[in-house]
Design a protein around this motif. Sequence first.
Motif, PDB file in Angstrom:
ATOM      1  N   GLU A   1       0.849  -1.191   0.000  1.00 54.35           N
ATOM      2  CA  GLU A   1       0.000   0.000   0.000  1.00 54.35           C
ATOM      3  C   GLU A   1       0.885   1.241   0.000  1.00 54.35           C
ATOM      4  OE1 GLU A   1      -3.042  -0.162   3.084  1.00 54.35           O
ATOM      5  OE2 GLU A   1      -2.791  -2.336   3.162  1.00 54.35           O
ATOM      6  N   GLY A   2       0.253   2.419  -0.131  1.00 53.46           N
ATOM      7  CA  GLY A   2       0.983   3.682  -0.096  1.00 53.46           C
ATOM      8  C   GLY A   2       1.407   4.117  -1.479  1.00 53.46           C
ATOM      9  N   GLY A   3       2.417   4.980  -1.510  1.00 55.26           N
ATOM     10  CA  GLY A   3       2.920   5.514  -2.765  1.00 55.26           C
ATOM     11  C   GLY A   3       3.596   6.842  -2.518  1.00 55.26           C
ATOM     12  N   PRO A   4       3.991   7.527  -3.584  1.00 55.61           N
ATOM     13  CA  PRO A   4       4.686   8.800  -3.429  1.00 55.61           C
ATOM     14  C   PRO A   4       3.900   9.825  -2.603  1.00 55.61           C
ATOM     15  CG  PRO A   4       4.897   8.027  -5.675  1.00 55.61           C
ATOM     16  CD  PRO A   4       3.931   7.098  -4.986  1.00 55.61           C
ATOM     17  N   GLU A   5       2.562   9.840  -2.741  1.00 55.81           N
ATOM     18  CA  GLU A   5       1.756  10.788  -1.980  1.00 55.81           C
ATOM     19  C   GLU A   5       1.814  10.513  -0.473  1.00 55.81           C
ATOM     20  OE1 GLU A   5      -0.625   7.192  -2.711  1.00 55.81           O
ATOM     21  OE2 GLU A   5       0.596   8.427  -4.025  1.00 55.81           O
ATOM     22  N   SER A   6       2.156   9.309  -0.089  1.00 52.97           N
ATOM     23  CA  SER A   6       2.282   8.927   1.322  1.00 52.97           C
ATOM     24  C   SER A   6       3.734   8.922   1.785  1.00 52.97           C
ATOM     25  CB  SER A   6       1.691   7.529   1.542  1.00 52.97           C
ATOM     26  OG  SER A   6       0.337   7.500   1.184  1.00 52.97           O
ATOM     27  N   GLN A   7       4.643   9.266   0.905  1.00 52.46           N
ATOM     28  CA  GLN A   7       6.085   9.254   1.156  1.00 52.46           C
ATOM     29  C   GLN A   7       6.614   7.870   1.517  1.00 52.46           C
ATOM     30  OE1 GLN A   7       6.249  13.163   3.617  1.00 52.46           O
ATOM     31  NE2 GLN A   7       8.256  12.898   2.670  1.00 52.46           N
TER      32      GLN A   7
END
Length: 128
Positions: free
Chosen positions: A96-102
Amino acid sequence: MAASDVKWPNWLGVIVEDLEVQRRFYRDALGLSELSAGDGWVHFDMGFPNVFELLQRSDEPEYDRPRFQPGFAVDDIHSVRERLIAQGVEPLTEIEGGPESQGYWCYFRDAEGNVFEISQRLGQGWES
């Protein structure tokens, strides 16, 4: 899997029954600096890339009862996740996550059923 694939924890989560009571305790009584918050979670800054997170208990398997659970730092979450699964470690979630979540994260169970996370942080510091 090489010993260096999983590093010192960069995340510690506490699954709680009453998020607002616990939030006030850690922020006001312990003096932790709140980094960010959303529906069902609060992050406290422990110095990048380290996070202390409160999570509201839910029906999701990684948050289904009050407990502490560590999140181990990795450099390449995709390859480490594949190696853990190949070694028979039980995955609980997809990445899960990604660049928007750092960063990226996913959850597993250890040999006794305890939940743990692996996480890969992105960037050099917290975004404002």
